[in-house]
Scaffold this motif. Structure first.
Motif, short mmCIF file in Angstrom:
data_model
loop_
_atom_site.label_atom_id
_atom_site.label_comp_id
_atom_site.label_asym_id
_atom_site.label_seq_id
_atom_site.Cartn_x
_atom_site.Cartn_y
_atom_site.Cartn_z
N VAL A 1 0.84 -1.10 -0.33
CA VAL A 1 0.36 -0.26 0.21
C VAL A 1 0.29 1.20 0.18
CG1 VAL A 1 -1.92 1.11 1.51
CG2 VAL A 1 -2.30 -1.52 1.32
N SER A 2 0.32 2.13 -1.17
CA SER A 2 1.63 3.75 -0.74
C SER A 2 0.89 4.29 0.32
CB SER A 2 1.21 4.18 -2.14
OG SER A 2 1.57 3.17 -3.61
N LEU A 3 2.33 5.15 0.93
CA LEU A 3 1.44 5.70 1.83
C LEU A 3 2.18 7.68 1.54
CD1 LEU A 3 2.57 3.85 4.82
CD2 LEU A 3 0.67 4.06 4.14
N ARG A 4 1.27 8.20 1.57
CA ARG A 4 1.18 9.38 1.16
C ARG A 4 0.70 10.67 1.44
NH1 ARG A 4 0.29 7.58 -4.14
NH2 ARG A 4 2.72 7.45 -4.85
N HIS A 5 1.15 12.12 0.98
CA HIS A 5 0.50 13.01 2.31
C HIS A 5 -0.67 13.26 1.58
CE1 HIS A 5 -0.74 15.89 4.35
NE2 HIS A 5 -0.39 17.15 3.29
N ILE A 6 -0.55 13.51 0.62
CA ILE A 6 -1.24 14.17 -0.97
C ILE A 6 -1.91 13.08 -1.65
CG2 ILE A 6 -1.59 16.21 -2.42
CD1 ILE A 6 -0.63 17.30 -1.66
N ALA A 7 -3.41 12.19 -1.84
CA ALA A 7 -3.27 11.14 -2.64
C ALA A 7 -3.46 11.55 -4.15
CB ALA A 7 -4.93 11.54 -2.55
N ASP A 8 -2.80 10.91 -4.96
CA ASP A 8 -2.53 10.90 -6.28
C ASP A 8 -3.54 10.01 -7.13
OD1 ASP A 8 -1.73 10.54 -8.52
OD2 ASP A 8 0.87 9.57 -8.58
N PRO A 9 -4.17 10.63 -7.86
CA PRO A 9 -4.56 10.35 -8.73
C PRO A 9 -4.95 9.86 -9.95
CG PRO A 9 -5.27 13.49 -8.64
CD PRO A 9 -4.06 12.46 -8.01
N ALA A 10 -3.60 9.62 -9.81
CA ALA A 10 -2.57 8.48 -10.58
C ALA A 10 -2.82 6.99 -10.30
CB ALA A 10 -1.77 9.52 -12.22
N GLU A 11 -2.95 7.09 -9.29
CA GLU A 11 -1.98 5.45 -7.97
C GLU A 11 -3.18 4.85 -8.85
OE1 GLU A 11 -0.28 3.06 -7.21
OE2 GLU A 11 0.64 4.79 -6.03
N GLY A 12 -2.95 3.75 -8.91
CA GLY A 12 -3.37 2.99 -9.69
C GLY A 12 -3.60 1.26 -8.86
N GLY A 13 -2.89 1.27 -7.52
CA GLY A 13 -2.59 0.64 -6.52
C GLY A 13 -3.57 0.69 -5.54
N ALA A 14 -3.48 0.49 -4.32
CA ALA A 14 -3.91 0.66 -2.83
C ALA A 14 -3.09 1.83 -2.42
CB ALA A 14 -4.10 -0.28 -1.78
N GLU A 15 -3.85 3.01 -1.46
CA GLU A 15 -3.49 4.31 -1.56
C GLU A 15 -3.63 4.59 -0.10
OE1 GLU A 15 -2.30 8.44 -3.76
OE2 GLU A 15 -4.36 8.29 -2.75
N ILE A 16 -3.18 4.82 0.47
CA ILE A 16 -3.63 6.02 1.77
C ILE A 16 -2.47 7.11 2.62
CG2 ILE A 16 -3.87 5.30 4.26
CD1 ILE A 16 -3.79 2.77 4.40
N SER A 17 -3.77 8.15 2.11
CA SER A 17 -3.18 9.77 2.54
C SER A 17 -4.08 10.41 3.37
CB SER A 17 -3.30 9.75 0.95
OG SER A 17 -4.05 10.71 1.05
N GLY A 18 -3.42 11.90 3.72
CA GLY A 18 -4.21 12.62 4.29
C GLY A 18 -4.38 13.73 4.31
N HIS A 19 -3.83 15.12 4.60
CA HIS A 19 -3.86 16.61 3.20
C HIS A 19 -5.17 16.70 3.51
CE1 HIS A 19 -2.58 19.91 1.21
NE2 HIS A 19 -3.83 19.51 -0.17
N TRP A 20 -6.00 16.03 3.30
CA TRP A 20 -7.35 16.92 2.92
C TRP A 20 -8.56 17.43 4.20
CZ3 TRP A 20 -7.64 19.62 -1.48
CH2 TRP A 20 -6.69 18.72 -2.41
N HIS A 21 -7.99 16.62 5.41
CA HIS A 21 -9.09 17.04 6.46
C HIS A 21 -10.55 16.17 6.10
CE1 HIS A 21 -5.49 19.74 8.26
NE2 HIS A 21 -5.30 19.18 7.71
N PRO A 22 -10.80 15.19 5.63
CA PRO A 22 -12.06 15.26 5.26
C PRO A 22 -12.81 15.11 6.77
CG PRO A 22 -11.33 13.24 5.52
CD PRO A 22 -9.73 14.52 5.99
N LYS A 23 -13.92 15.78 6.51
CA LYS A 23 -14.98 15.89 7.25
C LYS A 23 -16.56 15.41 5.93
CE LYS A 23 -16.20 20.88 7.50
NZ LYS A 23 -16.15 22.10 8.02
N VAL A 24 -17.90 15.08 7.71
CA VAL A 24 -19.59 14.86 6.79
C VAL A 24 -20.41 15.80 7.67
CG1 VAL A 24 -19.09 12.65 8.34
CG2 VAL A 24 -20.17 13.05 5.95
N ARG A 25 -21.74 16.42 7.01
CA ARG A 25 -22.83 15.84 8.29
C ARG A 25 -23.30 15.40 8.18
NH1 ARG A 25 -23.08 21.29 8.92
NH2 ARG A 25 -24.96 21.27 9.81
N ILE A 26 -23.61 15.67 9.21
CA ILE A 26 -24.54 14.03 9.55
C ILE A 26 -25.95 14.16 10.48
CG2 ILE A 26 -25.45 11.62 11.56
CD1 ILE A 26 -21.91 11.71 10.95
#
Length: 223
Positions: free
Chosen positions: A134-159
Motif C-alpha cells: 500500500v502506498s503511503l503519502r501525504h496527498i492522494a495521487d489521482p494517477a495511483e492505480g494501486g491501494a493508497e492511504i493519505s491525508g492532507h484534505w482533513h475530510p469531514k461530513v455532515r450527519i
C-alpha cells in the motif's frame, strides 16, 4: 482492541474515533495532519491562542498507541504546521515525543506544510512509503492505480440527527483503492467530503466513514 473495522487492500483495519487508523497485521498506527505548533504559528501572526495544542495532540497519540499496542507509527505529512515547528515545541511536548520516538519504529512522511523538517527530531523521514503493498503519502495521487492511504484534505461530513439538527464530524474518506485519513491534530479544521477537491483526488465513488465506539457509520457521498 478497537471495536469496529473494515476491509481495505485485503486487510482488516480499524478506524478509531480519535482519527487514527490501526492496522493490526502490520502492528502499525497511521495518523495524518497533526499540525503540531499551529497555535504558536498563529500567535506569531497576530492570533494568540493557548500554547497547548502540541502537548494535547501528543498525549492523545500516546494513549492511542498504548491502547492498540502498535509498534510502528506512520505520520502521513503535515505533522508540524510549518518547517520551523520542531524548534518551537515546548519542553514537555519534546520529552513526550522523544519517549515515543524511542519506543516505536517511527516514520515521518513529508507534507506540504512541514516538508522533511520532522526528521530533525528522530525517526525515519521519507517523501513516500509503502507498507504491505500500500502506498503511503501525504496527498492522494489521482494517477495511483494501486491501494493508497493519505491525508492532507482533513475530510469531514455532515450527519443528520433524529432531532433534525445536523452536526459536522471528521471522517475517513474511502473509495475503491484510496483511503484519506482525517486530521488528527487538536487545532485542525476540515473539508467536506462532497467538495470538488475530493472528486479530483479520488475519482471514484466515495464513502464517508465515522467510527463510533461500537458502530461504524458509512455514508455514501453524493457525486
Amino acid at each position: 482492541m478497537p471495536g469496529v473495522s473494515f476491509s481495505f487492500a485485503s486487510a482488516t483495519m480499524y478506524p478509531l474515533p480519535c482519527g487514527a487508523l490501526f492496522w493490526p497485521a502490520e502492528s502499525a498506527l497511521l495518523v495524518a495532519d497533526l499540525h503540531l505548533e499551529k497555535a504558536s504559528w498563529l500567535a506569531s501572526h497576530g492570533q494568540p491562542l493557548p500554547p497547548y495544542d502540541s502537548l494535547d495532540t501528543l498525549q492523545r497519540l500516546a494513549s492511542t498507541l498504548a491502547a492498540t499496542a502498535a509498534t510502528r507509527l506512520f505520520a502521513l505529512g503535515d505533522s508540524f504546521h510549518d518547517p520551523d515547528g520542531p524548534g518551537r515545541l515546548p519542553g514537555d511536548a519534546v520529552m513526550l515525543l522523544d519517549r515515543l520516538l524511542r519506543q516505536l519504529d517511527w516514520t515521518w512522511v513529508g507534507g506540504n506544510h512541514d516538508g522533511l523538517a520532522p526528521g530533525r527530531l528522530g525517526g525515519r523521514v521519507v517523501e513516500e512509503a509503502r507498507l504491505a503493498g500500500v502506498s503511503l503519502r501525504h496527498i492522494a495521487d489521482p494517477a495511483e492505480g494501486g491501494a493508497e492511504i493519505s491525508g492532507h484534505w482533513h475530510p469531514k461530513v455532515r450527519i443528520a440527527l433524529r432531532t433534525g439538527r445536523q452536526v459536522s464530524r471528521r471522517c475517513f474518506a474511502l473509495s475503491a483503492n484510496k483511503l484519506v485519513l482525517p486530521a488528527y491534530g487538536s487545532l485542525t479544521g476540515g473539508l467536506r467530503v462532497d467538495d470538488r477537491a475530493f472528486r479530483a483526488a479520488m475519482p471514484a465513488a466515495i464513502t464517508a466513514m465515522v467510527p463510533l465506539k461500537k458502530q461504524l457509520l458509512q455514508l455514501a457521498v453524493a457525486g
